[in-house]
Design an enzyme around this catalytic site. Structure first.
Site, short mmCIF file in Angstrom:
data_model
loop_
_atom_site.label_atom_id
_atom_site.label_comp_id
_atom_site.label_asym_id
_atom_site.label_seq_id
_atom_site.Cartn_x
_atom_site.Cartn_y
_atom_site.Cartn_z
N ARG A 64 22.83 13.02 -92.47
CA ARG A 64 23.66 13.84 -91.56
C ARG A 64 24.39 14.91 -92.35
O ARG A 64 25.47 14.69 -92.89
CB ARG A 64 24.66 12.93 -90.83
CG ARG A 64 25.63 13.69 -89.96
CD ARG A 64 25.01 14.31 -88.74
NE ARG A 64 24.55 13.31 -87.79
CZ ARG A 64 23.70 13.58 -86.79
NH1 ARG A 64 23.22 14.79 -86.62
NH2 ARG A 64 23.31 12.61 -85.96
N GLN A 83 13.71 12.37 -81.72
CA GLN A 83 14.26 13.73 -81.80
C GLN A 83 13.95 14.38 -83.16
O GLN A 83 14.05 13.72 -84.21
CB GLN A 83 15.78 13.63 -81.60
CG GLN A 83 16.53 14.92 -81.87
CD GLN A 83 17.61 15.20 -80.85
OE1 GLN A 83 17.35 15.27 -79.64
NE2 GLN A 83 18.82 15.34 -81.32
N ARG A 88 12.09 14.73 -91.66
CA ARG A 88 13.46 14.67 -92.21
C ARG A 88 13.80 13.28 -92.72
O ARG A 88 14.81 13.11 -93.41
CB ARG A 88 14.49 15.16 -91.20
CG ARG A 88 14.61 14.32 -89.95
CD ARG A 88 15.72 14.86 -89.05
NE ARG A 88 15.82 14.14 -87.78
CZ ARG A 88 16.86 14.19 -86.97
NH1 ARG A 88 17.90 14.94 -87.26
NH2 ARG A 88 16.87 13.52 -85.85
N HIS A 153 17.73 23.02 -90.30
CA HIS A 153 18.89 22.64 -89.48
C HIS A 153 20.14 22.62 -90.37
O HIS A 153 20.57 21.58 -90.83
CB HIS A 153 18.58 21.24 -88.92
CG HIS A 153 19.53 20.72 -87.90
ND1 HIS A 153 20.90 20.76 -88.05
CD2 HIS A 153 19.31 20.12 -86.70
CE1 HIS A 153 21.46 20.21 -87.00
NE2 HIS A 153 20.51 19.81 -86.16
N ASP A 198 25.81 24.16 -77.91
CA ASP A 198 24.45 23.76 -78.30
C ASP A 198 23.50 24.76 -77.66
O ASP A 198 23.17 24.64 -76.48
CB ASP A 198 24.20 22.32 -77.80
CG ASP A 198 22.94 21.72 -78.41
OD1 ASP A 198 22.19 22.44 -79.08
OD2 ASP A 198 22.72 20.51 -78.18
N GLU A 257 21.14 27.27 -87.27
CA GLU A 257 19.83 26.75 -87.66
C GLU A 257 18.77 27.84 -87.44
O GLU A 257 18.77 28.51 -86.42
CB GLU A 257 19.51 25.53 -86.80
CG GLU A 257 20.66 24.53 -86.75
CD GLU A 257 20.49 23.48 -85.65
OE1 GLU A 257 19.34 23.17 -85.29
OE2 GLU A 257 21.50 22.96 -85.16
C1 BG6 Z 1 20.76 20.30 -82.81
C2 BG6 Z 1 20.47 20.13 -81.36
O1 BG6 Z 1 19.78 21.10 -83.39
O2 BG6 Z 1 20.75 19.03 -83.46
C3 BG6 Z 1 21.50 19.19 -80.75
O3 BG6 Z 1 20.47 21.38 -80.72
C4 BG6 Z 1 21.53 17.87 -81.51
O4 BG6 Z 1 21.20 18.96 -79.39
C5 BG6 Z 1 21.74 18.15 -82.99
O5 BG6 Z 1 22.57 17.06 -81.01
C6 BG6 Z 1 21.74 16.90 -83.87
O6 BG6 Z 1 20.60 16.17 -83.67
P1 BG6 Z 1 20.37 14.79 -84.41
O7 BG6 Z 1 19.05 14.27 -83.97
O8 BG6 Z 1 20.40 15.09 -85.89
O9 BG6 Z 1 21.54 13.91 -84.02
#
Ligand code: BG6
Length: 286
Positions: A64, A83, A88, A153, A198, A257
């Site tokens: 993170r 997601q 990653r 990101h 977002d 990003e």
């Molecule tokens: C962003 C998205 O790129 O990443 C958000 O637009 C999302 O919607 C964020 O919450 C974090 O994503 P993740 O999967 O790392 O928790």
């Protein structure tokens, strides 16, 4: 401070492997997990990249903060299992390091071949010097067109979200993820943050700037071969729901990003090579 650039592989948080780079101008750390750049700091400056104090450093989990590499899909399309793709959270290999003529240090990473993408080559080149550049290189070794999304990101450190704006997106259309992806137009000269934000800004190949009045710093995000710009801050309620993110951390980070997502996905012909490059620099806010 070091006179020459150097890189060493060592063990970091959670016992995970990382590459630590020192140059005459800066230091950086890149975890092999996700080839995630977690740290870049110029001498005498606050770190450029934000890394959550609550981040997991565990096998198979994304880190993170820093610059997670999002590929081959962005967000959570219905037909995908999770997601933001899977690279990653994969362990990448170090393919080599070298010092460039200007003294910067270049590290090359390779995604080991994987069952999901048997004929696709994925390389990532991170160059550390006065600036930080990251380049994702995708090679289509299959006999058919490869359609994918990508995104670097990037989490940036800021002093205070209430004193930060993002400039360079005025007059641009965006999809608002906190309003069912409604298509809207950015009216203001800069984005200011008042709540969860977002957004996917469309057709945005140009440079953006994060203006941080609290740290008196401007971060410039320059890019090549990226037409989507995602701007994200979870704000307080979503921050509380995220297990690997501190409740108050939204105050001192913003994500800008760079990628190609949704309708702006890349269509790569057989034998084709496509790159996505981001250059991050900082200067004093006057
Ligand atoms: C962003 C998205 O790129 O990443 C958000 O637009 C999302 O919607 C964020 O919450 C974090 O994503 P993740 O999967 O790392 O928790």
């Amino acid at each position: 401070m070091t006179k020459y650039s150097q890189a060493e592989q060592t063990t970091g948080q959670g016992g995970l492997q990382l590459l630590r780079i020192q140059t005459p101008w800066s230091v950086a750390e890149i975890y092999l997990q996700g080839a995630t750049v977690t740290h870049f700091q110029k001498n005498g400056e606050v770190p450029l990249l934000f890394l959550s104090a609550m981040s997991r450093f565990e096998k198979d989990a994304p880190i993170r903060g820093g610059i997670p590499v999002i590929f081959p899909w962005f967000g959570k399309p219905e037909d995908k299992p999770n997601q933001h793709g899977f690279v990653r959270a994969r362990v990448w290999e170090v393919a080599g390091t070298k010092t460039n003529a200007d003294g910067s240090l270049e590290a090359r990473f390779k995604l080991p071949s994987c069952v999901e993408l048997p004929s696709i080559g994925v390389d990532y080149v991170v160059t550390v010097g006065v600036t930080l550049t990251a380049e994702l290189i995708v090679t289509n070794g299959s006999a058919s067109e490869f359609v994918y999304e990508n995104c670097l990101h990037t989490y940036f450190t800021i002093g205070d979200i209430n004193q930060t704006s993002v400039a360079g997106l005025q007059g641009v259309e965006y999809l608002d993820a906190v309003d069912k992806f409604a298509r809207k137009m950015e009216q203001g000269d800069a984005i200011r943050f008042k709540g969860e934000t977002d957004r996917v800004y469309l057709n945005t190949p140009h440079t953006t700037e994060i203006r941080d009045a609290s740290l008196r710093r401007v971060i410039r995000v320059e890019k090549d071969n990226s037409v989507s710009t995602v701007v994200w801050n979870p704000w307080s309620e979503k921050a509380k729901r995220m297990l690997d993110y501190g409740d108050q951390e939204y105050l001192r980070m913003v994500c800008v990003e760079s990628g190609n997502v949704r309708a702006e996905a890349i269509k790569l012909l057989p034998g084709g090579v496509a790159t996505l490059k981001v250059k991050l620099s900082s200067l004093a806010l006057l």
